[in-house]
Design an enzyme around this catalytic site. Structure first.
Site, PDB file in Angstrom:
ATOM      1  N   LYS A  24       0.809  -1.233   0.000  1.00 33.81           N
ATOM      2  CA  LYS A  24       0.000   0.000   0.000  1.00 33.81           C
ATOM      3  C   LYS A  24       0.838   1.277   0.000  1.00 33.81           C
ATOM      4  O   LYS A  24       0.519   2.266   0.659  1.00 33.81           O
ATOM      5  CB  LYS A  24      -1.020   0.022   1.159  1.00 33.81           C
ATOM      6  CG  LYS A  24      -1.851  -1.217   1.312  1.00 33.81           C
ATOM      7  CD  LYS A  24      -2.310  -1.862   0.038  1.00 33.81           C
ATOM      8  CE  LYS A  24      -3.287  -1.059  -0.765  1.00 33.81           C
ATOM      9  NZ  LYS A  24      -3.537  -1.726  -2.101  1.00 33.81           N
TER      10      LYS A  24
ATOM     11  N   HIS B  76       7.375  -7.644  -2.099  1.00 34.13           N
ATOM     12  CA  HIS B  76       7.151  -7.004  -0.794  1.00 34.13           C
ATOM     13  C   HIS B  76       8.153  -7.556   0.224  1.00 34.13           C
ATOM     14  O   HIS B  76       8.118  -7.177   1.391  1.00 34.13           O
ATOM     15  CB  HIS B  76       5.737  -7.287  -0.279  1.00 34.13           C
ATOM     16  CG  HIS B  76       4.647  -6.554  -0.985  1.00 34.13           C
ATOM     17  ND1 HIS B  76       4.762  -5.248  -1.396  1.00 34.13           N
ATOM     18  CD2 HIS B  76       3.381  -6.938  -1.325  1.00 34.13           C
ATOM     19  CE1 HIS B  76       3.629  -4.866  -1.975  1.00 34.13           C
ATOM     20  NE2 HIS B  76       2.782  -5.871  -1.957  1.00 34.13           N
TER      21      HIS B  76
END
Ligand code: A3P
Length: 329
Positions: A69, A136
């Site tokens: 995000k 990530h």
């Protein structure tokens, strides 16, 4: 707990036999495990281990790394468009018009399925170059063949205030209907403790930050806020960093502006390929990757005590690192 599966249909929750500290996820119906010093979603552990073991880098590879995000999809689109600007010089027929950036720039965590590893190795070896992957995974847990090579890594980082709001909104949207929503207060407590997918966020940021300071030609550290404020300047920087600078002719033909427009929030959100359908074999609707796409939405969600608490944590965790964000009050 019920069984949950990853994109390969594996129920890794039950397969994980490692003696790891376990916490409830603040936003998903599967637990997080403290794996290699980061909070790894249980359903990703096997996939992360496979990519660590089997990924073979190529010199021309490009990695887009991020904490979830933080603008991953934007940077994936930009990295793809910039790396391929000579191949797709006209926007007509550009792959980003018909494919979601997560499809063009796959996550490394999901490049190796549990089935025939050799097939995956072969498929990756035959991918068109430059191969561009997202991840990530924190820097220390990347495969050696990435860490110890000259492969270019672009890290996109976001102000933790906006990162929290974006994550909370996103996870509540994609959670299964049967999973009770996590209140903002509860999610915030866990965020402040670093217990969130791929967290703690401060060590994630600092891992890439420190590497970018030590090896600026290998890791480029980019803040979402800066990219938003002067996209053109940073698009040129990225192109230079990747070794594919724009020529004067390309610049004067408007190529940079075209890439910025193609990858803009408004354009991407509005493309049919991003408005409908789900990603890969998973059940995440592509439209959920686009929400507001702006700086500063945190002011609409933070109370004064939340602002004070997170400001203190940011100062404390990043103190002495050289990495900082705009002060919030
Ligand atoms: P908001 O929730 O604040 O709107 P990630 O790609 O890492 O999941 O990050 C998602 C965030 O990036 C969301 O932020 C999303 O709206 C924003 N985003 C998506 N596409 C974007 C784009 N082309 N430009 C800027 N921001 C974008």
């Amino acid at each position: 707990m019920a069984a949950f599966t990853n994109v390969y249909g594996e129920n890794t929750e039950e397969k994980t036999t490692l003696p790891l500290q376990k916490e409830k996820s603040w936003a998903q119906p599967y637990p997080l495990y403290l794996f290699q010093d980061f909070w790894c979603p249980g359903i990703h552990i096997d996939a992360v281990q496979r990519f660590q073991q089997h990924f073979q880098s190529k010199e021309s590879d490009v990695i887009v790394a991020s904490f979830p995000k933080s603008g991953t999809i934007w940077m994936k689109a930009l990295a793809f468009a910039i790396s391929n600007h000579q191949r797709f010089s006209s926007l007509e027929g550009h792959p980003l018009l018909t494919s979601n950036p997560h499809e063009l720039v796959p996550f490394m965590e999901f490049t190796f399925g549990p089935d025939d590893i050799q097939d995956h190795i072969l498929r990756l070896a035959n991918m068109a170059e430059p191969r561009i992957f997202g991840t990530h995974t924190p820097f220390p847990s990347l495969p050696k063949s990435i860490k110890d090579s000259n492969i270019k890594v672009i890290y996109i980082c976001r102000d933790p205030f906006d990162n929290f709001v974006s994550a909370w909104a996103y996870f509540n949207k994609i959670k299964p209907v049967s999973f009770p929503p996590v209140s903002k207060e509860e999610a915030f407590e866990m965020y402040c403790n670093g217990v969130v997918d791929y967290g703690p966020w401060w060590s994630h940021m600092l891992g890439y930050w420190n590497e970018s300071v030590a090896k600026p030609n290998k890791v480029m550290f980019m803040k979402y806020e800066d990219l938003k404020e002067d996209t053109s300047f940073h698009v040129k920087r990225i192109a230079e960093f990747l070794g594919v600078p724009f020529t004067e002719e390309e610049e004067s033909s408007g190529m940079i502006e075209n890439i910025i427009k193609l990858c803009s929030f408004e354009k991407m959100k509005d493309l049919e390929v991003n408005k409908s359908g789900v990603i890969g074999r998973g059940s995440i609707e592509k439209k959920n990757f686009f929400r507001k796409g702006d700086n500063g939405d945190w002011v609409n969600h933070f109370s004064p005590p939340m602002t004070e608490k997170l400001s203190k944590i940011v100062d404390e965790k990043l103190s002495g690192s050289g990495l900082s964000f705009k002060k919030h009050s």
